[in-house]
Design a protein around this motif. Structure first.
Motif, mmCIF file in Angstrom:
data_model
loop_
_atom_site.group_PDB
_atom_site.id
_atom_site.type_symbol
_atom_site.label_atom_id
_atom_site.label_comp_id
_atom_site.label_asym_id
_atom_site.label_seq_id
_atom_site.Cartn_x
_atom_site.Cartn_y
_atom_site.Cartn_z
ATOM 1 N N ARG A 128 -38.250 -7.817 98.234
ATOM 2 C CA ARG A 128 -38.054 -6.427 97.840
ATOM 3 C C ARG A 128 -36.985 -5.704 98.656
ATOM 4 O O ARG A 128 -36.598 -4.584 98.310
ATOM 5 C CB ARG A 128 -39.380 -5.673 97.954
ATOM 6 C CG ARG A 128 -40.533 -6.303 97.175
ATOM 7 C CD ARG A 128 -41.792 -5.464 97.262
ATOM 8 N NE ARG A 128 -41.666 -4.219 96.523
ATOM 9 C CZ ARG A 128 -41.891 -4.109 95.206
ATOM 10 N NH1 ARG A 128 -42.227 -5.160 94.498
ATOM 11 N NH2 ARG A 128 -41.760 -2.939 94.615
ATOM 12 N N ARG A 165 -28.364 -2.507 96.923
ATOM 13 C CA ARG A 165 -29.222 -2.947 95.830
ATOM 14 C C ARG A 165 -30.431 -3.688 96.390
ATOM 15 O O ARG A 165 -30.334 -4.444 97.361
ATOM 16 C CB ARG A 165 -28.450 -3.899 94.898
ATOM 17 C CG ARG A 165 -27.401 -3.254 94.033
ATOM 18 C CD ARG A 165 -27.955 -2.610 92.784
ATOM 19 N NE ARG A 165 -28.650 -3.546 91.908
ATOM 20 C CZ ARG A 165 -28.043 -4.348 91.030
ATOM 21 N NH1 ARG A 165 -26.723 -4.346 90.921
ATOM 22 N NH2 ARG A 165 -28.764 -5.143 90.258
ATOM 23 N N ASN A 166 -31.581 -3.511 95.776
ATOM 24 C CA ASN A 166 -32.772 -4.249 96.167
ATOM 25 C C ASN A 166 -32.788 -5.619 95.491
ATOM 26 O O ASN A 166 -32.411 -5.763 94.332
ATOM 27 C CB ASN A 166 -34.038 -3.473 95.797
ATOM 28 C CG ASN A 166 -34.247 -2.271 96.695
ATOM 29 O OD1 ASN A 166 -33.974 -2.323 97.890
ATOM 30 N ND2 ASN A 166 -34.716 -1.170 96.125
ATOM 31 N N ASN A 183 -35.177 -7.407 94.368
ATOM 32 C CA ASN A 183 -36.050 -7.559 93.193
ATOM 33 C C ASN A 183 -35.512 -6.849 91.953
ATOM 34 O O ASN A 183 -36.097 -6.953 90.881
ATOM 35 C CB ASN A 183 -37.473 -7.081 93.517
ATOM 36 C CG ASN A 183 -37.522 -5.602 93.855
ATOM 37 O OD1 ASN A 183 -36.560 -5.049 94.373
ATOM 38 N ND2 ASN A 183 -38.638 -4.960 93.574
ATOM 39 N N GLU A 184 -34.383 -6.142 92.117
ATOM 40 C CA GLU A 184 -33.753 -5.485 90.968
ATOM 41 C C GLU A 184 -32.673 -6.350 90.323
ATOM 42 O O GLU A 184 -32.167 -6.018 89.254
ATOM 43 C CB GLU A 184 -33.120 -4.161 91.404
ATOM 44 C CG GLU A 184 -34.111 -3.120 91.907
ATOM 45 C CD GLU A 184 -33.409 -1.893 92.466
ATOM 46 O OE1 GLU A 184 -34.122 -0.922 92.759
ATOM 47 O OE2 GLU A 184 -32.163 -1.909 92.601
ATOM 48 N N GLU A 193 -30.687 -9.060 88.275
ATOM 49 C CA GLU A 193 -30.864 -9.908 87.097
ATOM 50 C C GLU A 193 -30.583 -11.352 87.501
ATOM 51 O O GLU A 193 -29.955 -11.612 88.530
ATOM 52 C CB GLU A 193 -29.909 -9.470 85.982
ATOM 53 C CG GLU A 193 -30.072 -8.030 85.531
ATOM 54 C CD GLU A 193 -31.391 -7.782 84.822
ATOM 55 O OE1 GLU A 193 -31.991 -8.759 84.323
ATOM 56 O OE2 GLU A 193 -31.824 -6.610 84.760
#
Length: 269
Positions: A151, A185-186, A188-189, A191
């Motif tokens: 995360r 950016r995390n 888990n975000e 793609e």
């Protein structure tokens, strides 16, 4: 702080010069840079051959014939020079290993260290390190498994030595730029296509760093034209205010989790 490419460059060059050679003399000018008494250190290191030099994460391991290992971590400001008394830099030397008329000088070890460890103790010392990102076993699938449910931000995740070993402040910024991802950016975000690009960028940037000899300011030996070549080839690190080589926007410097971070807001999304 030297990272994976710098230590890999040192490993390659030192193996060419001292692997198989006997340590003929040892000088310790700063006892805090070692982990045992000076007398014990000298007795167990002097007259030993350096069997090989290997790297794990940001560490170098000098394997001695008697089974002991010299574990080096340069930390912030540490570096090495190999040469004679005549051409050594005019800097304070904390430790010196001699190989006949040539010496390996350890310089700037105020936070860094050269520890004498048993072969059995090395595994315990390094057991919490994450996978080696350039290992043949570090596949794309293993990367997917590693980041599952992760995360944290890209920046803080890449520099976490328990996540992946050997990446620090400089190369984390270079990797994020190459992957066209914002360091904020995390994980888990991301793609799947972005995860794949991040994996490819990790391997590309680290291999390129090794190819150019890392970023160290000082050569390893007289006539060394390779060490430090990456400094002139960085994409974003230490380039705040300059234009991005990809999109032309200005590179910015911000603090992310108390770490200075360089990135392009134009093309890192």
């Amino acid at each position: 702080m030297p990272e994976l490419p710098e230590m890999e460059n040192y490993k390659i060059l030192l193996n060419q010069r001292i692997s198989g050679n006997k340590i003929t003399n040892v000088m310790v000018n700063r006892e805090k840079s070692i982990n045992v008494k000076v007398e014990e250190f000298v007795n167990k290191v002097k007259d030993q051959k350096v069997g090989s030099i290997s790297r794990k994460a940001k560490y170098l391991l000098f394997r001695l014939d008697n089974g002991y290992v010299l574990l080096l971590h340069l930390m912030l400001g540490g570096w090495m020079y190999y040469g004679t008394d005549e051409d050594k830099p005019d800097r304070t030397v904390q430790i010196q290993l001699s190989f006949g008329g040539q010496n390996l000088y350890f310089i700037g070890l105020r936070l860094g260290y050269l520890h004498l460890i048993s072969k059995e103790g090395v595994k315990k010392e390094l057991e919490n390190l994450g996978p080696e990102p350039l290992s043949v076993n570090f596949s794309l699938d293993s990367f997917f498994a590693l980041i599952e449910n992760r995360r944290g931000m890209i920046k803080t995740t890449l520099v976490n030595q328990e996540f992946l070993s050997g990446i620090g402040n400089r190369y984390s910024d270079e990797i994020a730029w190459h992957a066209k991802l914002s360091p904020e950016r995390n994980m888990n975000e991301l793609e799947r296509i972005e995860q794949t690009q991040l994996y490819q960028s990790i391997r590309f940037i680290l291999q390129q760093g090794i190819q150019y000899g890392g970023y160290m300011d000082q050569p390893l030996f007289k006539g060394d034209t390779k060490t430090g070549g990456y400094e002139a080839n960085t994409y974003v690190y230490n380039r705040a205010g300059e234009t991005c080589k990809r999109c032309g926007a200005l590179i910015v410097k911000e603090e992310i989790s108390s770490r200075k971070t360089f990135f392009c807001k134009g093309c890192q999304t």
